[in-house]
Design a protein around this motif. Sequence first.
Motif, PDB file in Angstrom:
ATOM      1  N   PRO A 187       1.205  -1.210   0.098  1.00 44.89           N
ATOM      2  CA  PRO A 187      -0.313  -0.459   0.522  1.00 44.89           C
ATOM      3  C   PRO A 187       1.028   1.110  -0.538  1.00 44.89           C
ATOM      4  O   PRO A 187       0.199   2.837   0.070  1.00 44.89           O
ATOM      5  N   ALA A 188       2.154   1.292   0.598  1.00 43.08           N
ATOM      6  CA  ALA A 188       3.341   2.268   0.494  1.00 43.08           C
ATOM      7  C   ALA A 188       3.267   3.028  -0.860  1.00 43.08           C
ATOM      8  O   ALA A 188       4.143   3.885  -0.636  1.00 43.08           O
ATOM      9  N   HIS A 189       2.918   2.159  -1.451  1.00 44.03           N
ATOM     10  CA  HIS A 189       3.868   2.043  -3.137  1.00 44.03           C
ATOM     11  C   HIS A 189       3.575   4.020  -3.050  1.00 44.03           C
ATOM     12  O   HIS A 189       2.316   3.872  -3.858  1.00 44.03           O
ATOM     13  N   GLN A 263      -1.126  -5.451  -6.970  1.00 39.18           N
ATOM     14  CA  GLN A 263      -0.169  -4.260  -7.590  1.00 39.18           C
ATOM     15  C   GLN A 263      -0.996  -3.159  -6.976  1.00 39.18           C
ATOM     16  O   GLN A 263      -0.501  -1.956  -7.909  1.00 39.18           O
ATOM     17  N   SER A 264      -2.109  -2.798  -6.446  1.00 36.25           N
ATOM     18  CA  SER A 264      -3.027  -1.744  -6.328  1.00 36.25           C
ATOM     19  C   SER A 264      -2.256  -0.993  -4.946  1.00 36.25           C
ATOM     20  O   SER A 264      -1.757  -1.715  -4.238  1.00 36.25           O
ATOM     21  N   GLN A 265      -2.830  -0.106  -4.333  1.00 30.29           N
ATOM     22  CA  GLN A 265      -2.196   0.612  -3.207  1.00 30.29           C
ATOM     23  C   GLN A 265      -4.440   1.014  -2.220  1.00 30.29           C
ATOM     24  O   GLN A 265      -3.723   1.030  -0.880  1.00 30.29           O
ATOM     25  N   ARG A 333      -1.119   4.729   4.248  1.00 24.41           N
ATOM     26  CA  ARG A 333      -1.848   3.511   3.576  1.00 24.41           C
ATOM     27  C   ARG A 333      -1.227   2.011   4.024  1.00 24.41           C
ATOM     28  O   ARG A 333      -2.315   0.750   4.216  1.00 24.41           O
ATOM     29  N   GLN A 334      -0.312   2.432   4.990  1.00 27.30           N
ATOM     30  CA  GLN A 334       0.145   0.716   4.879  1.00 27.30           C
ATOM     31  C   GLN A 334      -0.177  -0.227   6.811  1.00 27.30           C
ATOM     32  O   GLN A 334       0.151  -1.040   6.281  1.00 27.30           O
ATOM     33  N   GLN A 335      -0.621   1.260   7.459  1.00 22.05           N
ATOM     34  CA  GLN A 335      -1.369   1.225   8.613  1.00 22.05           C
ATOM     35  C   GLN A 335      -2.530   0.492   8.632  1.00 22.05           C
ATOM     36  O   GLN A 335      -2.979  -0.697   8.697  1.00 22.05           O
TER      37      GLN A 335
END
Length: 367
Positions: A187-189, A263-265, A333-335
């Motif tokens: 997600p962090a990308h 492949q999505s965030q 997003r990562q969290q």
Amino acid sequence: MFLKKSLLYIITQSEFGGAQSNVLDLIKGFQQEYNVHLATSTEGSLTESIAAINVPVHLLPNLIRSINLFHDYLAIKECISLIKEIKPDLIHAHSSKAGLIARVAGWICKVPVVFTAHGWGFSPGNPAIRRWIVLLSEKLAAPLAKKIICVSETNRHLALGLGVSNQNSLVTVHNGINDIPVSLANPAHQPARLIMVARFNEPKDQATLLKAIAQLSDQSIHLDLVGSGSAWESCKDLAKSLGIQDQVSFLGDRADVPQLLAQSQIFILCTHYEGLPISILEAMRAGLPVIATKVNGIPEEVEHGKTGLLVPDKDVKEVAKALSTLIESPDLRQQMGEAGRQKFLEEFTIERMIDETRTVYEQVLKQ
């Protein structure tokens, strides 16, 4: 020698959606315990998947989605003939029309019926006339089912509050899905790639999402829209009129949704009403943060501020605001993605759903 009991699943349409995915998972889950059959109106994605696992498929041509008394009468006759042919010990119906037809036919044939309401047609967000018709029909048909499974607590309480069945008959079994071995998303990308997986017809609302995208100044973001349906062309025209056609890909129906999610965030589901969307569970399984409309059972999946962000129905400004919040914060997003993945593992696995459904079956068969 122990003889397995027979179980007949009935669903109106075979095009692939959340209810069809749920039926497929149930059939796979109970295939070893029961002699399983599927009945539906026409051949399609679901019947192909069912035939591939050697489960008998039966077509009921008059089982159509729209209200038509002549076809509905013929569908009941077809269903009665099928029941007499395969002699199921239990019928499990899915979707509104199949639920009505199966309950009437099961009552006539004295075969117990379980009905799963994947979303009530009398839920707020539906047209007023439809809500009244569906509420009346569900009140009349409710006594014909031994158990009514709601896929969310919100829908169970809605039915109870409106006098559809009672505490003993209504039970909640949240949807569950397999934890398939697919790479998790990152997600962090950056830049963030957005995705919505949904049919292009009611109750889904791709139009609100497209209008929200048009309000964002970040030209590096891209939205993938997966699915097909009657509103597909009008949404393509809308994207063009908004000047965002280069930022949106209309991918149609895809068999590689788990890979696309990986492949999505950010996952988004704009919708007017729902039961408990499987598409959100798939996003949570992939470790994606979710932006979704705050309707029906969705808040039971998405914890606002923890696993994603909830927005009001049809509110373009709030959808754009939620998108901006997550687009500008890779760490958040990562969290949220990690929290959503954990919530999926704790609450929405297929094993839990199968176990709870098995309990319902056993209760009905003992009556």
